[in-house]
Design an enzyme around this catalytic site. Structure first.
Site, PDB file in Angstrom:
ATOM      1  N   GLU A  69       2.133  -1.615  13.850  1.00  0.00           N
ATOM      2  CA  GLU A  69       2.485  -0.271  14.326  1.00  0.00           C
ATOM      3  C   GLU A  69       3.189   0.481  13.198  1.00  0.00           C
ATOM      4  O   GLU A  69       4.128  -0.047  12.586  1.00  0.00           O
ATOM      5  CB  GLU A  69       3.405  -0.335  15.538  1.00  0.00           C
ATOM      6  CG  GLU A  69       3.749   1.065  16.061  1.00  0.00           C
ATOM      7  CD  GLU A  69       4.808   1.061  17.143  1.00  0.00           C
ATOM      8  OE1 GLU A  69       4.580   1.668  18.202  1.00  0.00           O
ATOM      9  OE2 GLU A  69       5.887   0.461  16.910  1.00  0.00           O
ATOM     10  N   HIS A 121      18.583   5.750  21.230  1.00  0.00           N
ATOM     11  CA  HIS A 121      18.373   4.314  21.474  1.00  0.00           C
ATOM     12  C   HIS A 121      19.712   3.611  21.736  1.00  0.00           C
ATOM     13  O   HIS A 121      19.823   2.797  22.657  1.00  0.00           O
ATOM     14  CB  HIS A 121      17.679   3.698  20.260  1.00  0.00           C
ATOM     15  CG  HIS A 121      17.380   2.242  20.412  1.00  0.00           C
ATOM     16  ND1 HIS A 121      16.336   1.766  21.182  1.00  0.00           N
ATOM     17  CD2 HIS A 121      17.985   1.146  19.890  1.00  0.00           C
ATOM     18  CE1 HIS A 121      16.308   0.448  21.128  1.00  0.00           C
ATOM     19  NE2 HIS A 121      17.300   0.047  20.355  1.00  0.00           N
ATOM     20  N   LYS A 142       0.842  -1.211   0.000  1.00  0.00           N
ATOM     21  CA  LYS A 142       0.000   0.000   0.000  1.00  0.00           C
ATOM     22  C   LYS A 142       0.876   1.261   0.000  1.00  0.00           C
ATOM     23  O   LYS A 142       0.607   2.222  -0.724  1.00  0.00           O
ATOM     24  CB  LYS A 142      -0.919   0.000   1.223  1.00  0.00           C
ATOM     25  CG  LYS A 142      -2.060  -0.997   1.142  1.00  0.00           C
ATOM     26  CD  LYS A 142      -2.910  -0.940   2.392  1.00  0.00           C
ATOM     27  CE  LYS A 142      -4.093  -1.896   2.291  1.00  0.00           C
ATOM     28  NZ  LYS A 142      -5.021  -1.503   1.213  1.00  0.00           N
ATOM     29  N   ALA A 155      16.393   9.832  17.443  1.00  0.00           N
ATOM     30  CA  ALA A 155      15.859   8.627  18.088  1.00  0.00           C
ATOM     31  C   ALA A 155      16.841   7.454  17.985  1.00  0.00           C
ATOM     32  O   ALA A 155      16.993   6.673  18.938  1.00  0.00           O
ATOM     33  CB  ALA A 155      14.520   8.243  17.459  1.00  0.00           C
TER      34      ALA A 155
END
Length: 229
Positions: A144, A160, A25, A156
């Site tokens: 998710e 991490h 998609k 991020a």
């Protein structure tokens, strides 16, 4: 044991197939958007699935039992997709396009851009449910989707790595520096968004001027059906 193993494999395969559905998609939307608008809001798209060990550990933390039914109900990020964009506005454009898909049902939306986490983390998180058609059943599987800018993703990723390097106990001074870096990244996003808007205005003006030059400065722009004639 053979029956349990087969059911576990089918369980994990349903998430693999859901990732394939979502990825297809996204690829269609990416190509269509490029064709129509001559612009691609998708910089990078990555997908991943949690390992069985990771799923079990999360079930323990959530106090869930280890039945497949309980895991499916309580752990909704077994399959994940991360979409990286150039601009903050792209995030909401992509989110809207996905939400308009008839067979995608948005279960939960968390906007950490408008409301960043205390550590400075920013991203838009969607938990969506998508049908997966097996040979003898139809499964509704959760995926998710994280949508963020390049700057948000850069911050991020480094946060991490530092988080696990210090075994999740980051010194306060470093936490403060990371928070400051997150603010800087947000300011960069805001500045790049402004520049992008200015560029778009210039392009629109140039396009209108080119059309007027073609038709003559004193003539009105033709209507679509007049061009066809």
């Amino acid at each position: 044991m053979k029956a349990i193993k087969a059911e576990l494999i089918r369980f994990m395969m349903s998430y693999k197939f859901a990732l394939s559905e979502i990825s297809t998609k996204i690829d269609i939307l990416k190509q269509e958007f490029q064709y129509i608008h001559e612009y691609n809001p998708f910089e990078h798209v990555n997908s991943r699935m949690k390992t069985l060990e990771s799923i079990i550990n999360k079930a323990k933390r959530k106090g869930s039992d280890f039945s497949l039914k309980s895991i499916k109900e309580n752990i909704r990020d077994i399959a994940g997709v991360r979409i990286i964009c150039s601009f903050v506005s792209d995030i909401y454009v992509i989110s809207e396009m996905l939400e308009k898909q008839k067979d995608i049902h948005v279960i939960e939306s968390k906007d950490y851009i408008q409301n960043p986490k205390p550590n400075g983390y920013q991203s838009l998180h969607l938990i969506v449910q998508i049908p997966v058609f097996m040979s003898d059943r139809e499964e509704h599987v959760c995926v998710e989707i994280q949508i963020r800018t390049i700057a948000m993703d850069f911050w991020a990723s480094l946060e991490h790595k530092i988080y696990y390097k210090y075994n999740k106990e980051i010194p306060k001074t470093m936490r403060d520096e990371l928070k400051e870096a997150a603010i800087t990244a947000a300011q960069l996003d805001a500045k790049m968004e402004k520049i992008n808007q200015e560029v778009n205005k210039i392009k629109e003006t140039d396009t209108e001027d080119e059309l007027r030059d073609l038709m003559g400065n004193n003539e009105r722009l033709p209507l679509p059906y007049e061009i066809m004639e």
